[in-house]
Design an enzyme around this catalytic site. Structure first.
Site, mmCIF file in Angstrom:
data_model
loop_
_atom_site.group_PDB
_atom_site.id
_atom_site.type_symbol
_atom_site.label_atom_id
_atom_site.label_comp_id
_atom_site.label_asym_id
_atom_site.label_seq_id
_atom_site.Cartn_x
_atom_site.Cartn_y
_atom_site.Cartn_z
ATOM 1 C CG ASP A 1 6.568 5.235 0.063
ATOM 2 O OD1 ASP A 1 6.106 5.691 1.122
ATOM 3 O OD2 ASP A 1 7.784 5.168 -0.167
ATOM 4 C CE1 TYR B 1 2.905 2.362 7.777
ATOM 5 C CE2 TYR B 1 1.713 0.345 7.231
ATOM 6 C CZ TYR B 1 1.734 1.612 7.791
ATOM 7 O OH TYR B 1 0.599 2.134 8.354
ATOM 8 C CG PHE C 1 -2.761 4.340 5.923
ATOM 9 C CD1 PHE C 1 -1.887 5.210 6.551
ATOM 10 C CD2 PHE C 1 -3.454 4.800 4.815
ATOM 11 C CE1 PHE C 1 -1.715 6.507 6.100
ATOM 12 C CE2 PHE C 1 -3.288 6.103 4.348
ATOM 13 C CZ PHE C 1 -2.423 6.956 4.992
ATOM 14 C CG HIS D 1 -0.211 11.845 6.127
ATOM 15 N ND1 HIS D 1 0.313 11.028 7.116
ATOM 16 C CD2 HIS D 1 -0.267 11.090 5.004
ATOM 17 C CE1 HIS D 1 0.558 9.836 6.604
ATOM 18 N NE2 HIS D 1 0.224 9.838 5.326
#
Length: 219
Positions: A63, A65, A76, A185
């Site tokens: 989701d 920031y 990202f 991740h």
């Protein structure tokens, strides 16, 4: 919700469904009463910039920031004048390891998006300072359908699924013309458990080139 590209057909299909009507009603209220990211006009930035036809790589995030000013509508990515978030720092470290050159670039990944990298989060909005706060509002119905549409493409498409949340999307991806890459991740909590050394950026470009496609200029 007009993308001015071939994603409009997806929006035309989904807007008829109850979950998206409910989600739009929820968001209208949330944006009026709370601090929600990204800005309303940037919720679908990834789809506006990277058409379905042009999608060559999908990097699937979770989701947006949730700190002020960071979220752009691309997984990202942060504006060029913001410090690099920890996960993006690790993404650049992996690029340095794969290409053996220092990475000197801002956190703005818009140039990737313009080359055909769909930087899509599975959830497209978030309340300020509350990670995953919109994770049960129905966004996955939309983003999972987007993945199904990409899966139907003739190919080639490379999917980079980082972390368990993204890897769950693998069940939608069964087209043999596509390449599905999975690993840990890039967050500081898990990057050393399989993200570093994954070689995904090189593998993606090698796959695209094997089909005669232009590789992504990552650096």
């Amino acid at each position: 919700m007009i993308m001015n590209n071939d994603w409009d057909a997806l929006f035309d299909q989904e807007i008829q469904k109850e979950y998206l009507l409910n989600l739009r009603y929820f968001l209208a209220r949330e944006y009026k009463t709370k601090q929600i990211f990204p800005a309303k006009e940037n919720i679908f930035a990834a789809f506006k910039t990277t058409s379905l036809k042009d999608t060559k790589v999908v990097i699937l995030g979770q989701d947006p920031y949730h700190n002020v000013g960071q979220a752009q509508g691309y997984a990202f990515s942060v504006p060029s004048d913001f410090p690099l978030p920890p996960s993006l720092k690790n993404i650049y470290k992996e690029l340095e390891n794969e290409y053996h050159v220092p990475v000197h670039r801002s956190g703005d990944l818009t140039d990737w998006a313009r080359q055909g990298v769909l930087l899509m989060n599975t959830v497209l909005t978030v309340e300020a300072h509350k990670a995953f706060s919109h994770s049960k509002m129905g966004w996955q119905n939309f983003t999972n359908e987007a993945l199904r549409w990409i899966n139907k493409k003739d190919g080639p498409v490379v999917f980079m699924l980082w972390g368990n949340s993204a890897i769950n999307a693998k069940k939608f991806l069964d087209n043999p013309k596509h390449l599905v890459l999975t690993c840990a991740h890039p967050s500081p909590l898990s990057a050393s458990r399989g993200f570093f050394g994954c070689n995904h950026f090189r593998l993606a470009n090698e796959y695209l080139e094997s089909y005669g496609e232009t590789p992504i200029k990552w650096i």
